[in-house]
Design a protein around this motif. Structure first.
Motif, PDB file in Angstrom:
ATOM      1  N   ARG A   1       0.583  -1.183   0.103  1.00  0.00           N
ATOM      2  CA  ARG A   1       0.117   0.141   0.158  1.00  0.00           C
ATOM      3  C   ARG A   1       0.772   1.119  -0.030  1.00  0.00           C
ATOM      4  NH1 ARG A   1      -2.933  -3.191  -1.262  1.00  0.00           N
ATOM      5  NH2 ARG A   1      -4.835  -3.982  -0.371  1.00  0.00           N
TER       6      ARG A   1
ATOM      7  N   ARG B   1      -3.932   3.030  -0.832  1.00  0.00           N
ATOM      8  CA  ARG B   1      -3.990   2.279  -2.313  1.00  0.00           C
ATOM      9  C   ARG B   1      -2.899   1.435  -2.566  1.00  0.00           C
ATOM     10  NH1 ARG B   1      -6.703   5.260  -7.272  1.00  0.00           N
ATOM     11  NH2 ARG B   1      -6.449   2.897  -7.837  1.00  0.00           N
ATOM     12  N   ASP B   2      -3.043   0.438  -3.610  1.00  0.00           N
ATOM     13  CA  ASP B   2      -2.040  -0.277  -4.181  1.00  0.00           C
ATOM     14  C   ASP B   2      -1.518   0.522  -5.474  1.00  0.00           C
ATOM     15  OD1 ASP B   2       0.056  -1.915  -4.965  1.00  0.00           O
ATOM     16  OD2 ASP B   2      -1.037  -3.750  -4.546  1.00  0.00           O
TER      17      ASP B   2
ATOM     18  N   ARG C   1       3.304  -4.521 -14.835  1.00  0.00           N
ATOM     19  CA  ARG C   1       3.171  -5.010 -13.222  1.00  0.00           C
ATOM     20  C   ARG C   1       4.093  -6.110 -12.860  1.00  0.00           C
ATOM     21  NH1 ARG C   1      -3.691  -4.870 -12.974  1.00  0.00           N
ATOM     22  NH2 ARG C   1      -3.711  -2.607 -13.387  1.00  0.00           N
TER      23      ARG C   1
ATOM     24  N   ASP D   1      -2.350  -0.907  -8.984  1.00  0.00           N
ATOM     25  CA  ASP D   1      -3.666  -0.632  -9.794  1.00  0.00           C
ATOM     26  C   ASP D   1      -3.427   0.515 -10.720  1.00  0.00           C
ATOM     27  OD1 ASP D   1      -4.603  -2.535  -8.174  1.00  0.00           O
ATOM     28  OD2 ASP D   1      -5.387  -1.180  -6.507  1.00  0.00           O
TER      29      ASP D   1
END
Length: 233
Positions: free
Chosen positions: A144, A167-168, A178, A171
């Motif tokens: 996070r 948030r991560d 990724r 995303d």
């Protein structure tokens, strides 16, 4: 404005300070009364370690040393007030021995408090510095975003820090990048300094941009984290 929410100093409010002081006074008074009415000696004095360790939670690093002086004075007074089943010489030796234990313990506590204070000051200076950097800075912890500076907020296409904290960041990274990002994060978490030449970012406003990343491990809020420095590719 500098965000100091991550500072780890135990006492945050004046009410907390007075509550801890009240606990220390109450515990000290109770131990003194028990010491005066019983001949248990060391078995009672060892309880003085409880209020002594409570001084860790005060924002004054000399509190352990001051309280140790108070405890030694109280033990000296109780020498003449508490019942004894040994001679006064042995009672005095017992008190001197335990006073040395209190002094050594208070020195360890004082050193710990000094280290905590130094760490908190260094973290505050660090936060103040990165608030003004033109590069985007993210502290990535346990998957996070734990911290992001104003430049990072703008880079991710947002206006508010609260929209990003927690948030991560994965995303907001194009799916094609990724796997590479996660590999670099894992290596950085082990202590390596990593970089990614180009990452395609999907910003909060829906636009896309290419950025470069530099990753390294840092200590943040009592734990390890990965610092991500972002700049336009």
């Amino acid at each position: 404005m500098v965000d100091t929410s991550g500072l780890i100093w135990p006492i945050q409010r004046r009410d907390d300070f007075f509550r801890i002081v009240a606990y220390i006074i109450l515990a000290t008074a109770l131990i003194f009364v028990i010491d005066v009415i019983t001949p248990l000696g060391v078995m009672i004095w060892i309880l003085y370690l409880i209020p002594l360790f409570l001084t860790v939670y005060l924002s004054w690093k000399y509190a352990p040393l001051v309280m140790t002086g108070v405890f030694i004075l109280i033990m000296a007074v109780s020498l003449f007030m508490s019942p004894r089943d040994i001679s006064i010489e042995y009672a005095l030796i017992d008190r001197v021995f335990f006073a040395l234990i209190l002094i050594v313990t208070s020195i360890f506590i004082e050193n710990y408090v000094s280290n905590v204070e130094c760490l908190a000051m260094n973290e505050e200076r660090y936060r103040h510095l990165i608030e003004w950097l033109p590069e985007g800075i993210i502290v990535y912890q346990q998957g996070r975003i734990a911290y992001i500076n104003p430049a990072g907020i703008r880079l991710l296409g947002s206006d508010r820090k609260d929209d990003l904290i927690g948030r991560d960041i994965i995303d907001m990274i194009d799916p094609g990048f990724r796997k590479l990002f996660l590999e670099r994060v894992a290596q950085a978490a082990l202590g390596a300094r990593m970089d990614i030449d180009t990452v395609q970012l999907i910003r909060q406003d829906g636009s896309e941009m290419s950025i470069g990343m530099f990753l390294g491990t840092i200590f943040w809020d009592n734990g390890s984290a990965v610092q991500i420095v972002m700049r336009n590719a």
